[in-house]
Design a protein around this motif. Sequence first.
Motif, PDB file in Angstrom:
ATOM      1  N   VAL A 101      40.282  43.178  28.835  1.00 48.47           N
ATOM      2  CA  VAL A 101      40.616  41.771  29.061  1.00 48.47           C
ATOM      3  C   VAL A 101      41.987  41.636  29.717  1.00 48.47           C
ATOM      4  CG1 VAL A 101      41.065  39.545  27.947  1.00 48.47           C
ATOM      5  CG2 VAL A 101      39.126  40.930  27.204  1.00 48.47           C
ATOM      6  N   VAL A 102      42.949  42.447  29.272  1.00 46.74           N
ATOM      7  CA  VAL A 102      44.285  42.396  29.865  1.00 46.74           C
ATOM      8  C   VAL A 102      44.226  42.792  31.340  1.00 46.74           C
ATOM      9  CG1 VAL A 102      46.572  43.482  29.848  1.00 46.74           C
ATOM     10  CG2 VAL A 102      45.535  42.705  27.705  1.00 46.74           C
ATOM     11  N   TYR A 111      47.131  34.805  32.571  1.00 46.98           N
ATOM     12  CA  TYR A 111      47.470  35.295  31.237  1.00 46.98           C
ATOM     13  C   TYR A 111      47.116  34.288  30.155  1.00 46.98           C
ATOM     14  CZ  TYR A 111      49.923  38.745  34.016  1.00 46.98           C
ATOM     15  OH  TYR A 111      50.217  39.730  34.930  1.00 46.98           O
ATOM     16  N   ASP A 112      47.079  33.002  30.524  1.00 43.62           N
ATOM     17  CA  ASP A 112      46.686  31.985  29.556  1.00 43.62           C
ATOM     18  C   ASP A 112      45.236  32.180  29.130  1.00 43.62           C
ATOM     19  OD1 ASP A 112      45.844  31.381  32.161  1.00 43.62           O
ATOM     20  OD2 ASP A 112      46.079  29.210  31.910  1.00 43.62           O
ATOM     21  N   LEU A 113      44.360  32.345  30.118  1.00 45.99           N
ATOM     22  CA  LEU A 113      42.948  32.597  29.813  1.00 45.99           C
ATOM     23  C   LEU A 113      42.786  33.957  29.147  1.00 45.99           C
ATOM     24  CD1 LEU A 113      41.135  31.243  33.000  1.00 45.99           C
ATOM     25  CD2 LEU A 113      41.204  30.215  30.723  1.00 45.99           C
ATOM     26  N   LEU A 176      34.895  34.301  33.959  1.00 45.96           N
ATOM     27  CA  LEU A 176      34.514  35.212  32.873  1.00 45.96           C
ATOM     28  C   LEU A 176      35.493  35.109  31.706  1.00 45.96           C
ATOM     29  CD1 LEU A 176      32.669  37.539  31.844  1.00 45.96           C
ATOM     30  CD2 LEU A 176      34.361  39.111  32.834  1.00 45.96           C
ATOM     31  N   LEU A 177      36.782  35.069  32.012  1.00 50.60           N
ATOM     32  CA  LEU A 177      37.780  34.945  30.959  1.00 50.60           C
ATOM     33  C   LEU A 177      37.614  33.630  30.195  1.00 50.60           C
ATOM     34  CD1 LEU A 177      40.908  36.288  32.870  1.00 50.60           C
ATOM     35  CD2 LEU A 177      39.660  37.465  31.043  1.00 50.60           C
ATOM     36  N   ALA A 178      37.344  32.554  30.919  1.00 50.96           N
ATOM     37  CA  ALA A 178      37.126  31.262  30.267  1.00 50.96           C
ATOM     38  C   ALA A 178      35.884  31.324  29.372  1.00 50.96           C
ATOM     39  CB  ALA A 178      36.977  30.163  31.318  1.00 50.96           C
ATOM     40  N   PHE A 179      34.847  31.992  29.854  1.00 48.12           N
ATOM     41  CA  PHE A 179      33.629  32.150  29.061  1.00 48.12           C
ATOM     42  C   PHE A 179      33.918  32.920  27.774  1.00 48.12           C
ATOM     43  CE2 PHE A 179      29.898  34.715  27.946  1.00 48.12           C
ATOM     44  CZ  PHE A 179      28.938  33.711  27.771  1.00 48.12           C
TER      45      PHE A 179
END
Length: 200
Positions: A101-102, A111-113, A176-179
């Motif tokens: 994820v990072v 970085y927020d998401l 994807l990160l938001a998901f």
Amino acid sequence: MTLDRLRPVAELALDPMVAAADRIGLTPDGVSVIAFGFALAAAAGFYLATPLGYLLGALCVLANGWLDLLDGALARTQNVDSRAGDLLDHVLDRYADVVLVVGLAAGVSRYDLGLLAVTGVLMTSYLGTQIQAVGLGREYGGLVGRADRLALVGITGVVAAAVSRPLGPLSVVGWLLAFFAVVGHLTALQRFWGAWRDLS
């Protein structure tokens, strides 16, 4: 939706790989460490945020997922199942989740998401093991399990290699990160609620 339900089928398909790993003298702990190495390589590819980086990252995620199945199957074949090996596997899996994820978040500077996504991912995994700790058995279910996440990361890597322009307010990786941020927490809450009802 969870692909973890297909784990027994996937482990049957791993039989030739298990036999090969056993023949060359690999240990389950060694396979766990190699799997984590592929997660690190995937994160590095995603951090580069280039078409080649995304493709290599996707391939490394696929390797990480298969090796994550292989270590357990190899332990059973070699009759060396142990709590220490299980601990190592779980710790490396959590670190793999974090670095993936990072790497994705750093590559698109979101970085927020990334923070929201990684907390959702970790809470999902934590609830799976905490439910086991209170005596209900290991929980793999919910909206999105680890196998689903790895599959989605791999698919997104391939799509991101081909589509560099944003899709509305976010890039492919950003979506994807938001998901993960939303569904990760929903999955954790789903697991919590199911266990709470069982315990009550």
